[in-house]
Design a protein around this motif. Structure first.
Motif, short mmCIF file in Angstrom:
data_model
loop_
_atom_site.label_atom_id
_atom_site.label_comp_id
_atom_site.label_asym_id
_atom_site.label_seq_id
_atom_site.Cartn_x
_atom_site.Cartn_y
_atom_site.Cartn_z
N GLN A 13 0.76 -1.10 -0.06
CA GLN A 13 -0.01 -0.06 -0.10
C GLN A 13 0.95 1.21 0.01
N ASP A 14 0.14 2.42 -0.38
CA ASP A 14 1.01 3.39 -0.63
C ASP A 14 1.53 4.03 0.95
N ALA A 15 2.75 4.55 1.02
CA ALA A 15 3.42 4.76 2.16
C ALA A 15 3.96 3.68 3.00
N GLN A 16 3.83 2.52 2.75
CA GLN A 16 4.00 1.26 3.28
C GLN A 16 5.64 1.10 3.46
N ARG A 17 6.17 0.88 4.53
CA ARG A 17 7.78 0.64 4.68
C ARG A 17 7.97 -1.00 4.72
N ILE A 18 8.72 -1.37 3.64
CA ILE A 18 9.14 -2.66 3.51
C ILE A 18 10.69 -3.05 3.89
#
Length: 383
Positions: free
Chosen positions: A240-245
């Protein structure tokens, strides 16, 4: 904290646990005491602060299986008068604790230095430990479709890596670094603070354990240099948008055989002209005519990267009604897909002429007795 202090302190008594207490019992007791005497819960109470330091010191030793064993063995040497001060001839012998722990007794083979070496870090010269590589952060922008289905994207990153000219030693070709005399090659030094002995990076060698007298011309003695690389990274489906992986082990390389750091990728997702996102579900707004909403029927709905689906619109469908197309949403972590949420939007024609106008006027006359606002007024009057 001296070796004498270490041996004379009864950590079991400090925590109030028996000597055969299990690790679970020690941990449970420590947590209870820590909450009770924590400085934040006892502001301005010096006695509580000291108590908190004592229980923290005790837990630090007893919670570590190796240190606890060494502590027990050390205390057993002094149990039952095993080492007592006194005059020769009466079964007591005089020992200097400084000599005993520092290993200065003649013929003692280091005194008890070997026994307490693990406790007080006096076991001789220590090797500098491997150092983990730094974590690296970067960003990537994906299309809406790539975020839903997953994508492999190229990422160009700049991070610190061992200098190629000196192979990470930091020393000029033909020279070698020397062991730091301050930390004796460990990279860390102990700093006393009350009842604690805190370990921190050595300031003289900056935690490397080695000092470079003739630095490398490329890295200026640091042993590290900027390295640019491009790698193919798989972004999982459903991001999703702005997700940090977090990608483990894809960050900067470690030193002295240390593990590489991690790569953290912040994902930005472009908007789609038709579809939206709500968790694992996709959303779409579908316009319908007034006759379709009033009489019901079957409507055709587009899907993302797939064939359209047909949904049944019930008679009397109100504006904003949501229908569900199962399995047509975003891909989840387990490989299944969410749903497509279809919101109905009744379209009101802006210009009505001819037969359509005549039909609507006839409809209005036929339904003149049906007042859709009657219930509203009754509720407003409290009827």
């Amino acid at each position: 904290m001296s070796g004498k202090d270490y041996v004379e302190k009864d950590y079991y008594k400090v925590l109030g646990v028996p000597k055969d207490a299990t690790a679970t019992e020690i941990k449970k007791t420590y947590r209870k005491l820590a909450r009770e005497f924590h400085p934040d819960a006892n502001k301005g109470d010096a006695a509580a602060e000291e108590r908190f330091k004592d229980i923290s010191e005790a837990y630090d030793v007893l919670s570590d299986e190796k240190r606890r064993k060494e502590y027990d063995e050390a205390r057993s040497l002094f149990a039952n008068g095993g080492f007592r001060a006194g005059a020769p001839g009466n079964g007591n012998y005089s020992f200097d604790f400084g000599d005993l722990f520092n290993g200065n007794q003649t013929g003692s083979g280091g005194g008890l230095g070997d026994v307490f070496g693990g406790l007080f870090n006096r076991g001789g010269t220590r090797q500098a430990q491997p150092r983990r590589g730094a974590d690296v952060e970067t960003e990537v922008t994906l299309s809406f479709e790539e975020a839903v289905d997953g994508a492999t994207v190229p990422l160009r990153m700049t991070s610190q890596a061992p200098c190629r000219l000196c192979n990470g030693t930091g020393a000029k070709a033909g020279t070698t670094p020397r062991v730091c005399p301050t930390c004796v090659g460990s990279g860390t030094v102990s700093r006393g603070q009350g009842a604690f002995a805190l370990s921190e990076p050595c300031r003289d060698c900056r935690g490397r354990g080695m000092i470079v007298d003739d630095p490398c011309t490329d890295c200026h003695g640091s042993g590290r240099a900027s390295s640019a690389r491009t790698m193919q990274v798989r972004i999982p489906a459903g991001v999703q948008d702005a997700q940090r992986i977090r990608l483990k082990g894809k960050g900067a390389q470690g030193e002295r055989g240390g593990q590489p750091g991690d790569l953290y990728v912040t994902v930005h997702v472009d908007a789609h002209p038709v579809f939206g996102r709500k968790g694992d579900n996709l959303t779409v707004t579908v316009p319908v005519t007034f006759p379709e909403a009033a009489l019901g029927g079957t409507i055709e709905v587009p899907t993302l990267n797939g064939p359209s689906v047909k949904l049944k619109l019930p008679p009397g469908s109100a504006n904003g009604l949501t229908l569900r197309a199962r399995g047509k949403g975003a891909t989840r972590k387990d490989g299944t897909r969410g749903d497509l949420l279809v919101t109905v939007e009744v379209v009101v024609p802006q210009h009505v002429t001819g037969d359509a106008l005549t039909a609507l006027e006839q409809y209005r006359e036929a339904t003149a007795s049906d007042d859709p606002r009657a219930a509203l007024f009754r509720a407003a009057k409290g009827a």
